[in-house]
Design an enzyme around this catalytic site. Structure first.
Site, PDB file in Angstrom:
ATOM      1  N   ASP A  14       0.816  -1.222   0.000  1.00 36.52           N
ATOM      2  CA  ASP A  14       0.000   0.000   0.000  1.00 36.52           C
ATOM      3  C   ASP A  14       0.847   1.269   0.000  1.00 36.52           C
ATOM      4  OD1 ASP A  14      -2.255  -1.677   0.295  1.00 36.52           O
ATOM      5  OD2 ASP A  14      -1.886  -1.766   2.450  1.00 36.52           O
ATOM      6  N   LYS A  17       2.449   1.976  -5.109  1.00 35.96           N
ATOM      7  CA  LYS A  17       3.138   1.425  -6.287  1.00 35.96           C
ATOM      8  C   LYS A  17       2.325   1.625  -7.552  1.00 35.96           C
ATOM      9  CE  LYS A  17       3.289  -2.558  -4.364  1.00 35.96           C
ATOM     10  NZ  LYS A  17       2.871  -2.172  -3.017  1.00 35.96           N
ATOM     11  N   LYS A  19       0.363   4.017  -8.472  1.00 37.66           N
ATOM     12  CA  LYS A  19       0.507   5.349  -9.065  1.00 37.66           C
ATOM     13  C   LYS A  19       1.832   5.471  -9.816  1.00 37.66           C
ATOM     14  CE  LYS A  19       1.612  10.073  -8.327  1.00 37.66           C
ATOM     15  NZ  LYS A  19       1.399  11.381  -7.778  1.00 37.66           N
ATOM     16  N   GLY A  41      -4.124  -4.550  -4.340  1.00 35.78           N
ATOM     17  CA  GLY A  41      -5.103  -3.536  -4.723  1.00 35.78           C
ATOM     18  C   GLY A  41      -4.348  -2.294  -5.126  1.00 35.78           C
ATOM     19  N   HIS A  42      -4.270  -2.034  -6.404  1.00 38.91           N
ATOM     20  CA  HIS A  42      -3.521  -0.878  -6.889  1.00 38.91           C
ATOM     21  C   HIS A  42      -4.482   0.210  -7.343  1.00 38.91           C
ATOM     22  CE1 HIS A  42       0.318  -3.427  -7.676  1.00 38.91           C
ATOM     23  NE2 HIS A  42       0.055  -3.237  -6.415  1.00 38.91           N
ATOM     24  N   GLN A 223       2.240  -5.918  -3.026  1.00 43.18           N
ATOM     25  CA  GLN A 223       2.593  -6.008  -1.605  1.00 43.18           C
ATOM     26  C   GLN A 223       3.924  -5.269  -1.339  1.00 43.18           C
ATOM     27  OE1 GLN A 223       1.669  -9.387  -3.057  1.00 43.18           O
ATOM     28  NE2 GLN A 223      -0.385  -8.680  -2.700  1.00 43.18           N
ATOM     29  N   THR A 299      -8.512  -3.606  -1.144  1.00 46.90           N
ATOM     30  CA  THR A 299      -9.100  -4.928  -1.352  1.00 46.90           C
ATOM     31  C   THR A 299     -10.113  -5.276  -0.270  1.00 46.90           C
ATOM     32  OG1 THR A 299      -7.062  -5.618  -2.438  1.00 46.90           O
ATOM     33  CG2 THR A 299      -8.511  -7.383  -1.707  1.00 46.90           C
TER      34      THR A 299
HETATM   35  P1  IMP Z   1      -2.519 -12.817   1.913  1.00 43.75           P
HETATM   36  O1  IMP Z   1      -1.591 -12.262   0.882  1.00 43.75           O
HETATM   37  O2  IMP Z   1      -3.960 -12.616   1.582  1.00 43.75           O
HETATM   38  O3  IMP Z   1      -2.208 -14.240   2.257  1.00 43.75           O
HETATM   39  O4  IMP Z   1      -2.292 -11.989   3.272  1.00 43.75           O
HETATM   40  C1  IMP Z   1      -1.083 -12.066   4.007  1.00 43.75           C
HETATM   41  C2  IMP Z   1      -0.702 -10.719   4.599  1.00 43.75           C
HETATM   42  O5  IMP Z   1      -0.358  -9.832   3.547  1.00 43.75           O
HETATM   43  C3  IMP Z   1      -1.841 -10.033   5.372  1.00 43.75           C
HETATM   44  O6  IMP Z   1      -1.276  -9.322   6.456  1.00 43.75           O
HETATM   45  C4  IMP Z   1      -2.424  -9.067   4.352  1.00 43.75           C
HETATM   46  O7  IMP Z   1      -3.057  -7.971   4.972  1.00 43.75           O
HETATM   47  C5  IMP Z   1      -1.169  -8.653   3.620  1.00 43.75           C
HETATM   48  N1  IMP Z   1      -1.415  -8.208   2.240  1.00 43.75           N
HETATM   49  C6  IMP Z   1      -1.675  -8.970   1.167  1.00 43.75           C
HETATM   50  N2  IMP Z   1      -1.827  -8.217   0.067  1.00 43.75           N
HETATM   51  C7  IMP Z   1      -1.630  -6.955   0.448  1.00 43.75           C
HETATM   52  C8  IMP Z   1      -1.621  -5.704  -0.256  1.00 43.75           C
HETATM   53  O8  IMP Z   1      -1.798  -5.610  -1.465  1.00 43.75           O
HETATM   54  N3  IMP Z   1      -1.377  -4.608   0.504  1.00 43.75           N
HETATM   55  C9  IMP Z   1      -1.119  -4.678   1.840  1.00 43.75           C
HETATM   56  N4  IMP Z   1      -1.110  -5.804   2.524  1.00 43.75           N
HETATM   57  C10 IMP Z   1      -1.358  -6.937   1.842  1.00 43.75           C
END
Ligand code: IMP
Length: 427
Positions: A14, A17, A19, A41-42, A223, A299
């Site tokens: 978050d 990226k 942008k 979620g971009h 991520q 997301t």
């Molecule tokens: P998962 O990827 O759904 O298995 O989640 C594992 C961890 O990564 C959790 O703490 C989520 O909140 C975090 N996470 C997964 N995708 C994102 C993202 O796009 N942004 C921020 N945190 C993420």
């Protein structure tokens, strides 16, 4: 000068990226996603419109650019169809989208496994996005996963589905959950199989051809480094490799080809989900930053946890991602604060340390050591040049540069493409 640039998150995701990939994507010929799935979620804002992408690379909004979903990704075919259909309705041209035949497929039982595991972990849950990401990667590494090339081949798909469902049904049965039926799921997937098929190709070959034709390639991380399965705050991580190292394995682009690695850094820190967060704050300042920065998940809609900029974290992620440049995001959110803190070191059992501990119990005991800088009151959202920034904002950026040893090449002062200060041309 660079012909390929990797854009990666340096914190817990978050960072903004989307942008920057969109911004740099204006001059790129190709945009590649190399890990993760629709847990990402971009958010991209242009022409006063806001778009949220989960699976599809950010280059999709630029006509004629090639968008690649690499082999390191995990693709939920239902989510793929929904997202792409919505984009096409908004006028996006998808004829230049390519999906790796080696990427793994996320199916409904992965989502149920994700939920079940989180439920069983109780207070120690990871706080996943419930998109089935972990279980899809688990199947991949257990060598029982279904890849895109398997999924679009009826006989192979059905055979593999029967095996993997029989395997996972043992777990569902043990916990009194509903069982899956391979033949039923196979039939339900028909429409998604057909939808995905035209986009599938050997993307490693495509990428190599594009590189040999001197195309400008942008790798878009999802991520952040602290959610990396190897280098993050394990087990409170995602199951892929969001560091720049993931580019090589997740897209089949040799590591020696990578020229620049741009680390995306929020001017403060945020985290969603569980896990350690040494520079976390609460109270009025956290509330101010959360509301001003719209710090709610794209997301999941969850409120993000807030903290000060942490130089220990960025130095860890500089090392593991090989950062050559930084892009500081959401600097405008800090306007209006009297003081701004930077975490420079941790205090662990009375000793100052400058590394990021692997052991979660150590991290839990770490206290932040802060340096306090004066804030600024001016609205900076219209600044287009570094010299337009208030002196205290400039000092803040310069201090980040000193503490991390990485040049700050981009500064973002608002969500729009136009609200971007470029100090060094990345391409
Ligand atoms: P998962 O990827 O759904 O298995 O989640 C594992 C961890 O990564 C959790 O703490 C989520 O909140 C975090 N996470 C997964 N995708 C994102 C993202 O796009 N942004 C921020 N945190 C993420």
């Amino acid at each position: 000068m660079a012909n390929n640039i990797v854009v990666v998150g340096t914190q817990w995701g978050d960072e903004g990226k989307g942008k920057i990939t969109d911004y740099l994507g204006q001059d790129a010929d190709v945009v590649v996603r190399f890990q993760g799935g629709n847990n990402a979620g971009h958010t991209i804002v242009f022409d006063n419109k806001k778009y949220a992408l989960h699976l599809i690379p950010s280059g999709i909004f630029h006509d004629k650019k090639i968008n690649i979903m690499g082999n390191g990704m995990v693709i939920n075919p239902i989510a793929f169809k929904e997202e792409l259909e919505a984009l096409i309705k908004q006028g996006v041209n998808a004829s230049n989208l390519f999906v790796s035949d080696r990427a793994h497929i996320t199916l409904p039982y992965h989502i149920e496994l994700d939920k079940l595991q989180e439920e069983l972990k109780k207070d120690n849950n990871v706080g996943t996005t419930f998109k089935g990401i972990g279980p899809t990667y688990t199947d991949k590494y257990s060598r029982i996963g279904i890849r895109v090339c398997d999924f679009i081949n009826d006989d192979i798909f059905l055979e593999k589905l029967k095996f993997v469902i029989a395997w996972h049904n043992n777990i569902f049965k043990a916990y009194n959950k509903e069982l899956f039926d391979a033949t039923k799921l196979f039939k339900e997937m028909k429409e998604y199989q057909e939808y995905l098929k035209p986009y599938v190709t050997d993307t490693t070959k495509l990428l190599d051809d594009l590189k040999n034709n001197n195309k400008k390639i942008l790798f878009e991380g999802a991520q952040g480094a602290l959610l990396d399965i190897e280098q993050g705050t394990y087990p409170f991580v995602t199951s892929s490799t969001p560091t720049a190292a993931g580019v090589a394995t997740g897209s089949g682009f040799g590591p020696n080809n990578i020229e620049k690695v741009l680390g995306i850094v929020k001017a403060y820190s945020t985290r969603v989900g569980s896990g350690m967060f040494v520079s976390e704050i609460d109270g009025d300042i956290a509330h101010y930053i959360r509301e001003k920065g719209h710090e709610y998940g794209v997301t999941t809609g969850r409120a993000r946890r807030i903290g000060w900029f942490d130089a220990v974290v960025i130095n860890h992620t500089r090392r593991v991602s090989g950062l050559t440049d930084l892009s500081i995001m959401l600097l405008d959110v800090l306007s209006g604060l009297d003081e701004i803190k930077i975490c420079t070191k941790y205090l662990l059992d009375g000793n100052e340390i400058d590394y990021f501990p692997a052991l979660i119990n150590d991290l839990e005991r770490c206290q932040p050591v802060y340096e306090v800088l004066p804030g600024w009151q001016e609205d900076i959202t219209q600044c287009t040049d570094f010299n337009d920034l208030p002196i205290n904002a400039k000092n803040y950026i310069n201090r980040i540069q000193e503490l991390t040893g990485v040049q700050v090449s981009i500064i973002s002062v608002g969500p729009d493409r136009k609200q971007t200060i470029t100090r060094n041309n990345m391409w």
